[in-house]
Design an enzyme around this catalytic site. Structure first.
Site, short mmCIF file in Angstrom:
data_model
loop_
_atom_site.label_atom_id
_atom_site.label_comp_id
_atom_site.label_asym_id
_atom_site.label_seq_id
_atom_site.Cartn_x
_atom_site.Cartn_y
_atom_site.Cartn_z
N GLU A 66 0.69 -1.29 0.06
CA GLU A 66 0.13 -0.02 0.00
C GLU A 66 0.80 1.31 -0.01
O GLU A 66 0.67 2.22 -0.70
CB GLU A 66 -1.13 -0.11 1.13
CG GLU A 66 -1.98 -1.09 0.95
CD GLU A 66 -1.67 -2.34 1.31
OE1 GLU A 66 -0.44 -2.75 1.88
OE2 GLU A 66 -2.38 -3.46 1.04
N HIS A 109 -11.22 -5.87 8.75
CA HIS A 109 -12.08 -5.68 7.41
C HIS A 109 -13.30 -4.86 7.57
O HIS A 109 -14.32 -5.15 6.75
CB HIS A 109 -12.42 -7.03 6.64
CG HIS A 109 -11.15 -7.77 6.30
ND1 HIS A 109 -10.58 -8.51 7.09
CD2 HIS A 109 -10.46 -7.75 5.32
CE1 HIS A 109 -9.48 -9.02 6.49
NE2 HIS A 109 -9.36 -8.80 5.13
#
Lengths: 396, 367
Positions: B102, B172
């Site tokens: 990322e 998540h």
């Protein structure tokens, strides 16, 4: 020009020497060679290659280039020394990282590439900026936070940029500029304009995780990216061997080819960068490890002598200094006299002093600049000062 | 009610089964309202939020040859299928997979945008955005400022699905918007429905500032409404009053609005009139709209999924108290996630549910 000749004709050189002396003492003050006939010089040490064939040690140069190297490096050195004094006089505030000792990297790289190629570096950026064609006034005005600075006084020491010369700037976070450089290279590859990006980082940043993320992407997509590790052997105050299991930074790309270069030899740097550009356009990324040295501490708060000996520093100054190397070369090839080089240094000194005086004349940025360039205007932005009722700027 | 709800979020099903089951076909909703002629009446197809995002990305790539979409698995369509078909249509040069890194993805995007391109980076889950936090905060947000306007990465848009899905667990489900709302130089945008998502995403991609765009992943398939097929944008930094009322102002964004809407409906049965505001852009946010509403109602309730402490609700609360101190008739209520890691089995306890909001509405109004 009277003094110019190929290095291979020493007899002619000897013959013309008296003439040179005569000219320099006469009305013609500029008698230094500006000849463009090729001269060939051997690099100080051979290149060490990783997963590629090292380029030749024989570098082609010219009298004009060598004297130019001398002049620009002397200017960079002088500018950094002046920045040191200005910092101590509290005219430069914030952080300041000096480049003296590493000048050959900036100059050699510039000699091998064009302004269409991009350079992005970390916070030790003054000389890279000068190398890209920035002026001394831009530099000192920016350092002192004045309007005339290259970033309008809003960047300071760590944030020099030059858009028209493809200099994507000084970035403040160790290693964070490397993936940006990969993004630049991607855009260049997509445009197919045969240009490359140089992403510079230090041996300290070589231990950052994002270097490896960037390397992987660059190699995966064959991007024209050249990762230049300026190894000055100290990541802040930590010697490379204390911080890196393998200080062979040119090999640390593993699957990415690398080349170890004497970063104190401008001609070796030039040769390596020329080679790297060709390689990158054809085969994708490559790492160049520039073995170099910084004379100053990491930043202004680091005296630079607590983690290394003074002998070590003076040893490098005597034996490997990039400016002295070029001085010796110019003298041995008889491209200028010792006095002429001294004169260049004097000129440079005056240029720096003049630029500082001029920079001091430049006003501070307008207070309203505090609020500008946060967002693009016209998008409903509002900024406040400490007192939300008194200091308030609503951008149009 | 069905019609107005359809205009806001897509239609809420009358059945009360799972939480947030508020959308189905907007055409059907309209049909219910107009007596069955809606399908002929409208040409706009019903889309879910995921398809609306997909359509926006198609338009973005189609209208600007210098735009790119990349991220983990995006060329295969992405884990949520938001990028389906893009690589086939626009080629692997403009729509591509990145490695799982990322920090590198965002750094790469900043560089790409700095060259004048529109870089649309996908972070697979908002929970994974933290390795890129440095790049967003230190590189992207300040690029224009520190270079005295020479460079910027205004073409950068970071898309990231956020929020609870009922079973996402610790990594998540999080809502990290507050971290980014503390960073001048970036914008933070969260849509509440498919048509909003399309318009806002296109605005974000074309806005000359770097933007973090959080997509409510619970609504990807759940929210369905009519989405105009053409290219349109919705203004940033403009909040919208999606339900007018007189007794209390309720501010929220993204998926939480549908929960708040349910609480509004229940409160109405008890005779309380709630005004519901979708903030849409969290940074820089539209204080005026919220202020005007609170001046009218005299009460404010804020609700978000992120933990209450240091959440963006705190900022709204502080700003409104500064501006409307003497108009407030009750303390500002914040109905938010609890100050715990986002839990797996305890998710229903953690979330700011309809009943928690309803209780807060009542106690604020009866203060």
């Amino acid at each position: 020009m009277a003094l110019s000749r190929a290095a291979s004709s020493p007899s002619r050189a000897a013959l013309l020497k008296p003439l040179a002396a005569a000219i320099s003492s006469s009305l013609f003050r500029r008698s230094i060679s500006t000849d463009t006939t090729p001269i060939t010089v051997e690099t100080s040490v051979p290149f060490t290659a990783h997963r590629c064939e090292a380029p030749s040690r024989t570098v082609e140069t010219t009298a004009e280039e060598l004297v130019g190297f001398f002049r620009t490096m002397a200017l960079m050195r002088r500018a950094e020394i002046a920045a040191d004094s200005l910092y101590k006089a509290k005219l430069i505030r914030g952080f300041c990282h000096l480049y003296d000792g590493q000048e050959a990297v900036a100059i050699g790289m510039e000699a091998a590439i064009t302004k269409k190629d991009c350079i992005i570096t970390a916070y030790r950026d003054h000389c890279i900026y000068l190398g890209r064609g920035g002026t001394l006034l831009d530099v000192f005005a920016e350092l002192m936070g004045r309007q005339a600075g290259c970033s309008k006084g809003k960047g300071g020491s760590m944030h020099f940029y030059k858009k028209d010369a493809g200099f994507y700037g000084g970035h403040g976070i160790v290693g964070a500029q490397i993936p940006l450089g990969i993004g630049l290279a991607f855009a260049q590859k997509y445009k197919k304009d045969e240009s490359v990006s140089f992403a510079l980082y230090g041996d300290g940043a070589a231990n950052q995780g994002q270097l490896f993320e960037a390397l992987n992407m660059a190699a995966l997509w064959d991007l024209p990216a050249i990762l230049v590790c300026e190894n000055n052997h100290y990541g802040m105050g930590t010697a490379e061997w204390r911080a890196a299991k393998s200080p062979a930074y040119y090999k640390r790309g593993d699957y990415v080819p690398g080349l170890k270069v004497d970063g104190m030899d401008a001609l070796a740097v030039k040769q390596a960068c020329k080679f790297a550009k060709e390689h990158a356009l054809k085969n994708g990324p490559i790492i160049l490890e520039m073995d170099t040295y910084r004379y100053h501490g990491h930043s202004m708060s680091d005296p630079g002598s607590t983690y290394r000996t003074r002998d070590e520093i003076s040893g490098v100054r005597q034996e490997r200094d990039p400016i002295e190397r070029i001085r010796k070369l110019v003298l041995s090839l008889d491209l200028a006299t010792e006095k002429e080089l001294k004169d260049i240094e004097k000129e440079v000194r005056k240029e720096v002093d003049d630029a500082i005086a001029q920079a001091k004349e430049s006003p501070m940025p307008d207070p309203s600049e505090l609020f500008t360039n946060v967002y693009v205007k016209g998008y409903g932005v509002e900024s406040f000062g400490a007192d939300r009722k008194e200091v308030r700027a609503v951008l149009p | 009610m069905a019609t107005s709800a359809a205009q806001r979020f897509g239609r809420r099903l009358a059945s009360s089964v799972p939480r947030r089951r508020f959308s189905s076909s907007a055409a059907a909703a309209a049909a219910a309202a107009t007596g069955g002629s809606a399908v002929q009446r409208t040409q706009n197809p019903s889309l879910n939020l995921c398809s609306a995002i997909n359509q926006a990305l198609h338009i973005a790539l189609d209208t600007d040859p210098r735009s790119y979409v990349f991220g983990e698995d995006v060329s295969f369509g992405g884990v949520f299928r938001c990028t389906v078909g893009l690589a086939d249509r626009f080629g692997k040069g403009r729509v591509f997979n990145t490695p799982l890194c990322e920090q590198g993805i965002v750094g790469f995007g900043i560089g790409l945008a700095a060259m004048g391109n529109r870089a649309v980076a996908e972070i697979q889950f908002a929970d994974y955005i933290f390795p890129a936090f440095d790049q967003i905060v230190n590189e992207a947000a300040k690029f224009r400022y520190r270079s005295g306007n020479q460079f910027n990465c205004g073409g950068l848009t970071i898309r990231a699905p956020y929020g609870a899905v009922g079973h996402g667990g610790h990594y998540h489900s999080q809502s990290p918007e507050a971290f980014f709302c503390h960073v001048p130089g970036i914008k933070v945008v969260i849509p509440r429905s498919p048509s909003q998502a399309k318009g806002l995403l296109l605005s974000c991609i074309r806005d000359p500032n770097p933007i973090v765009f959080f997509e409510p992943k619970w609504l990807y398939r759940l929210a369905v409404e009519e989405v105009p097929e053409h290219d349109y944008t919705l203004p940033l930094s403009e909040a919208e009053v999606i339900r007018e009322g007189t007794d209390i102002t309720m501010v929220g964004w993204g998926a939480q609005l549908s929960v708040m809407e349910e609480a509004c409906l229940d409160a109405e049965n008890d005779g309380i009139s709630c005004e519901l505001i979708d903030l849409k852009t969290l940074l820089p946010w539209d204080k005026e709209t919220v202020e005007a509403s609170v001046r009218k109602t005299g009460r404010l309730l804020i609700s978000h999924e992120a933990p209450v402490t240091g959440g963006f609700g705190a900022e709204i609360s502080a700003s409104i108290v500064e501006r409307c101190f003497l108009r407030l008739q009750a303390p500002v209520a914040r109905i938010c996630g609890l100050d715990t890691p986002f839990p797996l089995v305890f998710e229903p306890f953690y979330l700011p549910t309809k009943n928690k909001i309803l209780d807060a509405i009542k106690s604020t109004v009866n203060y």
